[in-house]
Design a protein around this motif. Structure first.
Motif, PDB file in Angstrom:
ATOM      1  N   PHE A  59     -12.604 -26.067  87.180  1.00 13.92           N
ATOM      2  CA  PHE A  59     -12.244 -27.608  87.689  1.00 13.92           C
ATOM      3  C   PHE A  59     -12.822 -27.682  89.019  1.00 13.92           C
ATOM      4  CE2 PHE A  59      -7.479 -26.637  87.817  1.00 13.92           C
ATOM      5  CZ  PHE A  59      -7.746 -25.625  88.777  1.00 13.92           C
ATOM      6  N   TRP A  60     -13.112 -26.877  89.960  1.00 13.49           N
ATOM      7  CA  TRP A  60     -13.604 -26.949  90.857  1.00 13.49           C
ATOM      8  C   TRP A  60     -14.843 -27.550  90.949  1.00 13.49           C
ATOM      9  CZ3 TRP A  60     -12.718 -21.321  93.233  1.00 13.49           C
ATOM     10  CH2 TRP A  60     -11.412 -21.103  93.197  1.00 13.49           C
ATOM     11  N   CYS A  61     -15.786 -27.078  90.114  1.00 14.77           N
ATOM     12  CA  CYS A  61     -17.177 -27.463  89.746  1.00 14.77           C
ATOM     13  C   CYS A  61     -17.282 -28.965  89.454  1.00 14.77           C
ATOM     14  CB  CYS A  61     -18.128 -26.506  89.134  1.00 14.77           C
ATOM     15  SG  CYS A  61     -17.873 -24.718  90.015  1.00 14.77           S
ATOM     16  N   ILE A  62     -16.520 -29.000  88.367  1.00 17.02           N
ATOM     17  CA  ILE A  62     -16.523 -30.401  87.525  1.00 17.02           C
ATOM     18  C   ILE A  62     -16.113 -31.520  88.667  1.00 17.02           C
ATOM     19  CG2 ILE A  62     -15.665 -31.998  85.791  1.00 17.02           C
ATOM     20  CD1 ILE A  62     -17.932 -29.554  84.909  1.00 17.02           C
ATOM     21  N   GLU A  63     -15.006 -31.313  89.306  1.00 17.43           N
ATOM     22  CA  GLU A  63     -14.530 -32.138  90.304  1.00 17.43           C
ATOM     23  C   GLU A  63     -15.483 -32.537  91.373  1.00 17.43           C
ATOM     24  OE1 GLU A  63     -10.596 -32.046  92.907  1.00 17.43           O
ATOM     25  OE2 GLU A  63     -11.881 -30.793  93.732  1.00 17.43           O
ATOM     26  N   ALA A  64     -16.205 -31.467  91.870  1.00 12.46           N
ATOM     27  CA  ALA A  64     -17.095 -31.952  92.796  1.00 12.46           C
ATOM     28  C   ALA A  64     -18.410 -32.779  92.369  1.00 12.46           C
ATOM     29  CB  ALA A  64     -17.823 -30.573  93.295  1.00 12.46           C
ATOM     30  N   ALA A  65     -18.723 -32.543  91.103  1.00 15.10           N
ATOM     31  CA  ALA A  65     -20.081 -33.221  90.605  1.00 15.10           C
ATOM     32  C   ALA A  65     -19.447 -34.709  90.295  1.00 15.10           C
ATOM     33  CB  ALA A  65     -20.438 -32.692  89.185  1.00 15.10           C
ATOM     34  N   PHE A  66     -18.279 -34.871  89.739  1.00 18.57           N
ATOM     35  CA  PHE A  66     -17.757 -36.497  89.458  1.00 18.57           C
ATOM     36  C   PHE A  66     -17.536 -37.223  90.537  1.00 18.57           C
ATOM     37  CE2 PHE A  66     -16.851 -35.047  85.080  1.00 18.57           C
ATOM     38  CZ  PHE A  66     -17.740 -35.843  84.295  1.00 18.57           C
ATOM     39  N   LYS A  67     -17.182 -36.367  91.850  1.00 17.31           N
ATOM     40  CA  LYS A  67     -16.844 -37.089  93.040  1.00 17.31           C
ATOM     41  C   LYS A  67     -18.135 -37.851  93.515  1.00 17.31           C
ATOM     42  CE  LYS A  67     -12.841 -35.177  95.112  1.00 17.31           C
ATOM     43  NZ  LYS A  67     -12.518 -35.843  96.156  1.00 17.31           N
ATOM     44  N   ASP A 127     -21.675 -43.380  80.625  1.00 19.35           N
ATOM     45  CA  ASP A 127     -22.159 -42.787  81.729  1.00 19.35           C
ATOM     46  C   ASP A 127     -21.683 -41.606  82.199  1.00 19.35           C
ATOM     47  OD1 ASP A 127     -24.080 -44.783  82.022  1.00 19.35           O
ATOM     48  OD2 ASP A 127     -22.774 -45.956  83.506  1.00 19.35           O
ATOM     49  N   LEU A 128     -20.119 -41.651  82.141  1.00 19.74           N
ATOM     50  CA  LEU A 128     -19.463 -40.307  82.605  1.00 19.74           C
ATOM     51  C   LEU A 128     -19.621 -39.183  81.567  1.00 19.74           C
ATOM     52  CD1 LEU A 128     -15.999 -41.996  83.311  1.00 19.74           C
ATOM     53  CD2 LEU A 128     -17.641 -41.128  84.874  1.00 19.74           C
ATOM     54  N   LEU A 129     -19.657 -39.716  80.175  1.00 16.60           N
ATOM     55  CA  LEU A 129     -20.246 -38.481  79.187  1.00 16.60           C
ATOM     56  C   LEU A 129     -21.444 -38.007  79.486  1.00 16.60           C
ATOM     57  CD1 LEU A 129     -18.956 -40.200  75.873  1.00 16.60           C
ATOM     58  CD2 LEU A 129     -17.980 -38.223  76.878  1.00 16.60           C
ATOM     59  N   GLU A 130     -22.256 -38.727  79.833  1.00 22.03           N
ATOM     60  CA  GLU A 130     -23.732 -38.236  80.300  1.00 22.03           C
ATOM     61  C   GLU A 130     -23.617 -37.195  81.220  1.00 22.03           C
ATOM     62  OE1 GLU A 130     -28.245 -39.622  81.081  1.00 22.03           O
ATOM     63  OE2 GLU A 130     -26.747 -41.243  81.011  1.00 22.03           O
ATOM     64  N   VAL A 131     -23.123 -37.626  82.524  1.00 25.61           N
ATOM     65  CA  VAL A 131     -22.973 -36.802  83.493  1.00 25.61           C
ATOM     66  C   VAL A 131     -22.293 -35.570  83.158  1.00 25.61           C
ATOM     67  CG1 VAL A 131     -21.812 -36.384  86.007  1.00 25.61           C
ATOM     68  CG2 VAL A 131     -22.895 -38.587  85.203  1.00 25.61           C
ATOM     69  N   PHE A 132     -21.051 -35.450  82.353  1.00 30.51           N
ATOM     70  CA  PHE A 132     -20.387 -34.196  81.942  1.00 30.51           C
ATOM     71  C   PHE A 132     -21.219 -33.489  81.111  1.00 30.51           C
ATOM     72  CE2 PHE A 132     -17.538 -32.523  78.375  1.00 30.51           C
ATOM     73  CZ  PHE A 132     -16.938 -31.363  79.239  1.00 30.51           C
ATOM     74  N   LYS A 140     -27.653 -31.610  90.667  1.00 34.74           N
ATOM     75  CA  LYS A 140     -28.115 -32.101  89.623  1.00 34.74           C
ATOM     76  C   LYS A 140     -27.723 -33.615  89.283  1.00 34.74           C
ATOM     77  CE  LYS A 140     -28.418 -29.404  85.931  1.00 34.74           C
ATOM     78  NZ  LYS A 140     -28.149 -28.609  84.704  1.00 34.74           N
ATOM     79  N   VAL A 141     -26.579 -33.830  89.722  1.00 31.52           N
ATOM     80  CA  VAL A 141     -26.073 -35.257  89.548  1.00 31.52           C
ATOM     81  C   VAL A 141     -26.844 -35.825  90.777  1.00 31.52           C
ATOM     82  CG1 VAL A 141     -24.155 -36.671  90.108  1.00 31.52           C
ATOM     83  CG2 VAL A 141     -23.495 -34.737  88.913  1.00 31.52           C
ATOM     84  N   ARG A 142     -27.096 -35.725  91.724  1.00 34.41           N
ATOM     85  CA  ARG A 142     -27.803 -36.350  92.683  1.00 34.41           C
ATOM     86  C   ARG A 142     -29.290 -36.903  92.213  1.00 34.41           C
ATOM     87  NH1 ARG A 142     -25.636 -33.386  98.400  1.00 34.41           N
ATOM     88  NH2 ARG A 142     -23.651 -34.376  98.215  1.00 34.41           N
ATOM     89  N   GLU A 143     -29.751 -35.761  91.628  1.00 36.13           N
ATOM     90  CA  GLU A 143     -31.147 -35.975  91.294  1.00 36.13           C
ATOM     91  C   GLU A 143     -31.206 -36.598  90.039  1.00 36.13           C
ATOM     92  OE1 GLU A 143     -34.404 -32.821  89.343  1.00 36.13           O
ATOM     93  OE2 GLU A 143     -33.540 -32.269  91.268  1.00 36.13           O
ATOM     94  N   LYS A 144     -30.358 -36.337  89.036  1.00 39.87           N
ATOM     95  CA  LYS A 144     -30.616 -37.209  87.912  1.00 39.87           C
ATOM     96  C   LYS A 144     -30.205 -38.480  87.616  1.00 39.87           C
ATOM     97  CE  LYS A 144     -30.273 -36.632  82.919  1.00 39.87           C
ATOM     98  NZ  LYS A 144     -30.258 -36.017  81.551  1.00 39.87           N
ATOM     99  N   PHE A 145     -28.964 -38.799  88.464  1.00 42.70           N
ATOM    100  CA  PHE A 145     -28.138 -40.036  88.330  1.00 42.70           C
ATOM    101  C   PHE A 145     -28.316 -40.639  89.643  1.00 42.70           C
ATOM    102  CE2 PHE A 145     -26.368 -36.948  85.309  1.00 42.70           C
ATOM    103  CZ  PHE A 145     -26.691 -37.434  83.970  1.00 42.70           C
ATOM    104  N   GLN A 146     -29.254 -40.688  90.421  1.00 45.86           N
ATOM    105  CA  GLN A 146     -29.529 -41.288  91.726  1.00 45.86           C
ATOM    106  C   GLN A 146     -28.846 -42.621  92.046  1.00 45.86           C
ATOM    107  OE1 GLN A 146     -33.788 -41.252  92.530  1.00 45.86           O
ATOM    108  NE2 GLN A 146     -33.574 -39.123  93.137  1.00 45.86           N
ATOM    109  N   GLU A 147     -29.394 -43.390  90.591  1.00 46.81           N
ATOM    110  CA  GLU A 147     -28.613 -44.952  90.934  1.00 46.81           C
ATOM    111  C   GLU A 147     -27.116 -45.134  90.715  1.00 46.81           C
ATOM    112  OE1 GLU A 147     -28.898 -43.652  86.632  1.00 46.81           O
ATOM    113  OE2 GLU A 147     -30.375 -43.306  88.124  1.00 46.81           O
ATOM    114  N   LYS A 148     -26.281 -43.779  90.185  1.00 47.27           N
ATOM    115  CA  LYS A 148     -25.035 -43.911  90.197  1.00 47.27           C
ATOM    116  C   LYS A 148     -24.294 -43.224  91.185  1.00 47.27           C
ATOM    117  CE  LYS A 148     -25.232 -44.193  85.016  1.00 47.27           C
ATOM    118  NZ  LYS A 148     -26.644 -44.999  85.006  1.00 47.27           N
TER     119      LYS A 148
END
Length: 177
Positions: free
Chosen positions: A12-20, A69-74, A166-174
């Motif tokens: 959960f540490w990793c998933i938490e950090a990504a969604f934040k 969008d959340l599913l796509e990030v997950f 990966k989140v910052r790169e792939k989902f820049q607009e979000k």
């Protein structure tokens, strides 16, 4: 008005950090769900005997970021084809799971997984479970905001940081400004 979403995809540490990182996600809480023991501790969940998965529960604004969008990030930040594991973490507590809060979330998650399998984007079949959320147990305080509090932790550097990037790169607009 906010809504909730609950996902488990390894530690959960990793998933938490990504969604934040995401705009519209107001709160990310690490915890346990999907098991049969009331009020489990981290130590108990780590044994694999409680049936719980390490999960994160999000409070988000659907006007800013959608459940799709959340599913796509997950599904981008973890490997949904790994059965009961993510990277070095092995056990049912690290399984890939979407815990739904209503029928609409269930339908969206099931459709998303079906589309992933049809697209053939993975060499193996998606094994992510989709179940209704029964009870979410907040993890102990030392597990909340773990990456923020421990950025030099070797585990986080190797596993959380790449997910954030990966989140910052792939989902820049979000991503939050």
């Amino acid at each position: 008005m906010t809504e909730q979403a609950t996902f488990g995809g390894g530690c959960f540490w990793c998933i938490e950090a990504a969604f934040k990182e995401l705009d519209g996600v107001h709160e990310v809480t690490s915890g346990y769900a999907g098991g049969h023991t009331a009020n489990p501790s981290y130590r108990e969940v780590c044994t694999g005997n409680t049936g719980h998965a390490e999960v994160v529960q999000l409070e988000y604004d659907p006007e800013v970021i959608s459940y799709d969008d959340l599913l796509e990030v997950f599904f981008t930040v973890h490997d949904p084809t790994q059965l009961n594991r993510q990277g070095p973490d092995v056990g049912t507590q690290y399984r890939s799971i979407v815990l739904t809060h209503d029928d609409e979330q269930r339908e969206l998650a099931e459709s998303y997984i079906e589309a992933l399998d049809e697209e053939g984007g993975y060499d193996d079949e998606v094994v992510t479970e989709v179940e209704p959320l029964e009870t979410f147990y907040r993890a102990e305080e030392n597990h909340q905001d773990y990456f923020e509090k421990n950025p030099q932790d070797a585990y986080c550097s190797m596993h959380a940081q790449p997910k954030i990037e990966k989140v910052r790169e792939k989902f820049q607009e979000k991503v939050k400004a």
